[in-house]
Design an enzyme around this catalytic site. Structure first.
Site: not given
Ligand code: PGA
Length: 244
Positions: A67, A136, A138, A143
């Site tokens: 992304d 959450n 994702h 999401e």
């Molecule tokens: P993070 O994010 O590695 O910064 O915890 C992971 C994500 O949101 O997929």
């Protein structure tokens, strides 16, 4: 889904690095799906070390990132292109011609999504996709509620994601509200998937993943339908499961 439990963040990074190094060395033309965020940073540090020690080369590696924020230029320190250069690409022998991070400032974002998808297809498909998980649930920026049939698309970020990611920005108003993200189906088409989970902040998500149903309310739960997924999670991520 195979679940490997490790002691801590370093243990997770080490385990993930040894799996990736083995795959890169075994495959003639490895195609990697890469992720950003705090989770894979330790893994990338280890990959750089392995490269410096002559244990792995990225000469034949192609990579696709999950992304990119809409509206951030490649040279913006908060863009994921910049993150990848700084945390990995600039320190190993990968050719920048062989890496693709979605272009978040493309004049036609719909076309950019199609191009990302087509480039993955043209490469023969992703051999190993690396994933983190949001609190959450994702994966990528897909999401809760994202259809499992989604392909690379422009997505709106959840309020909770904007808040979680605001730690990298000067203020929460600076966090982009949209991203280009590989879809869930795009991720599921990968031959193998490595999901890294570290920290108590992800403990509820890990519990829902392991003990809950497959549902679009928890995007990561789709991984239970994939034949080759390894979850590497640390003790802190197990706190909710352990408390039951
Ligand atoms: P993070 O994010 O590695 O910064 O915890 C992971 C994500 O949101 O997929």
């Amino acid at each position: 889904m195979e679940v490997i439990r490790v002691k801590d963040y370093d243990g997770m990074s080490e385990e993930a690095a040894s799996i990736l190094v083995e795959r890169i060395n075994r495959l003639d033309n490895p195609v990697l799906g890469l992720a950003t965020g705090s989770t894979p940073e330790g893994l990338y540090k280890r990959l750089i070390e392995e490269y410096k020690q002559g244990n792995v080369s990225f000469k034949n590696v192609k990579s696709f990132n999950l992304d990119e924020y809409v509206g951030l230029e490649k040279n913006d320190p908060n863009s994921y292109y910049y993150f990848m250069k700084e945390k990995l690409f600039d320190h190993v022998d990968i050719s920048l011609e062989n890496v693709r991070v979605p272009n978040g400032v493309a004049s036609d974002l719909q076309q950019e999504c199609k191009d990302h998808e087509a480039a993955i297809q043209a490469s023969g498909g992703i051999d190993v996709q690396l994933l983190g998980i949001g609190a959450n649930g994702h994966i990528g920026f897909n999401e809760p509620g994202t259809p499992f049939s989604s392909k690379t698309q422009v997505v709106d970020l959840d309020e909770s994601t904007i808040e979680a990611n605001s730690r990298f920005f000067d203020s929460i108003e600076d966090v982009p509200t949209q991203a280009v993200s590989m879809g869930i189906e795009t991720i599921m088409n990968s031959k193998e998937i490595l999901l890294l989970i570290s920290g108590a902040g992800k403990a509820e998500a890990l519990d829902r993943l392991i003990n809950g149903d497959v549902t679009e309310d928890l995007p990561a739960s789709v991984l239970k339908n994939h034949p080759n997924v390894t979850v590497i999670a640390d003790d802190a991520a197990f706190t909710v499961i352990d408390s039951k």
